[in-house]
Scaffold this active site. Structure first.
Site, mmCIF file in Angstrom:
data_model
loop_
_atom_site.group_PDB
_atom_site.id
_atom_site.type_symbol
_atom_site.label_atom_id
_atom_site.label_comp_id
_atom_site.label_asym_id
_atom_site.label_seq_id
_atom_site.Cartn_x
_atom_site.Cartn_y
_atom_site.Cartn_z
ATOM 1 N N GLY A 108 30.059 31.497 30.979
ATOM 2 C CA GLY A 108 30.677 32.857 30.247
ATOM 3 C C GLY A 108 31.698 32.507 29.245
ATOM 4 O O GLY A 108 32.346 31.184 29.142
ATOM 5 N N ASP A 110 34.614 33.542 28.041
ATOM 6 C CA ASP A 110 36.029 33.421 28.682
ATOM 7 C C ASP A 110 36.170 31.946 29.255
ATOM 8 O O ASP A 110 37.188 31.689 29.272
ATOM 9 C CB ASP A 110 36.187 34.614 29.504
ATOM 10 C CG ASP A 110 35.334 34.808 30.577
ATOM 11 O OD1 ASP A 110 34.227 34.278 30.779
ATOM 12 O OD2 ASP A 110 35.827 35.695 31.438
#
Length: 257
Positions: A108, A110
């Site tokens: 991901g 993030d």
């Protein structure tokens, strides 16, 4: 100023960064049905309330774990802020750290952004515990490389599943305990104790195993909305870094100029 956009599964955070300082920060629920114009109506009103002008934005960067959010957010930057945003995860965008996993494209955005910030601001080895829709543990090694991590159900997902699967158990909110007593004297207390101390036990257990793998001197950072709540009830967390993702976006933008 730099516009940073962090699109998560539950919330999307917009921030304005001037130099190294986060001067404004706004949050909206993530929804893929909003149009480019709707986003601009929302953010322009907030900017006006704080005497910020769209023309002050000179660059933008986006990290999204929701693929369908990328197009409207990219068009927002192009149409209203007149800049082509950097997209974390795009082949041409340099992170400045090695990603030592089997398939880097699976990680991901993030989590990678957090790793960049943790390495730059704290140095490895370091683990980042992010309390989001999922609770993730991400590892940065001594040499600054991202080494992988652990993904667990987020605390609100667990609460929702408990309520949905057990007919007599109510929906409850996450709340810190009023004492160190674990035993609940009512159904509500028992649920609150199970959720809260269960997550504390998970944090302590996983970080202990990670330190055994990567070295006892590994620092543990917590980020995400619930980070301060849990950090105050366990010694497993060394520091709370609430703006870690935004600072990581800033660092990646700077590295690509």
């Amino acid at each position: 100023m730099l516009l940073t956009i962090d699109a998560g599964n539950t919330n999307t955070v917009f921030a304005l960064i001037d130099g190294e300082d986060i001067v404004e920060q706004w949050r909206i629920s993530t929804g893929d049905q909003r149009t480019v114009d709707e986003y601009m109506v929302w953010i322009s009103h907030l900017m006006a309330l704080h005497d910020r002008k769209p023309e002050a934005v000179t660059g933008a960067i986006i990290a999204s774990v929701v693929p369908q959010m990328l197009w409207p957010l990219t068009q927002l930057c192009k149409k209203y802020f007149h800049c082509d945003p950097l997209i974390v995860g795009a082949p041409e965008v340099k992170l400045g750290v090695d990603v030592d996993v089997k398939n880097p494209q699976e990680v991901g955005a993030d989590r990678l952004v957090n790793a960049v910030a943790a390495d730059a601001l704290y140095g490895g080895p370091v683990a980042v515990v992010d309390f989001g829709t999922a609770t993730t543990f991400d590892i940065v090694g001594k040499n600054g490389a991202y080494l992988g991590g652990v993904i667990c159900p987020g605390i609100n997902l667990s609460l929702h599943a408990l309520h949905q699967a057990a007919a007599k158990l109510p929906r409850i909110a996450v709340a810190p305990p009023t004492s160190d007593r674990v035993t609940g004297k009512s159904t509500l207390e028992a649920m609150q104790a199970g959720i809260f101390w269960g997550y504390v036990g998970m944090i302590e257990g996983i970080t202990a195993r990670l330190k055994k793998e990567h070295g006892a001197d590994m620092k543990v950072l917590a980020t995400g909305g619930l980070a301060p709540v849990f950090a105050g009830h366990t010694d497993a967390i060394d520091a709370v870094a609430g703006d870690l993702t935004l600072q990581g976006l800033r660092l990646i933008y700077e590295r690509n100029q």
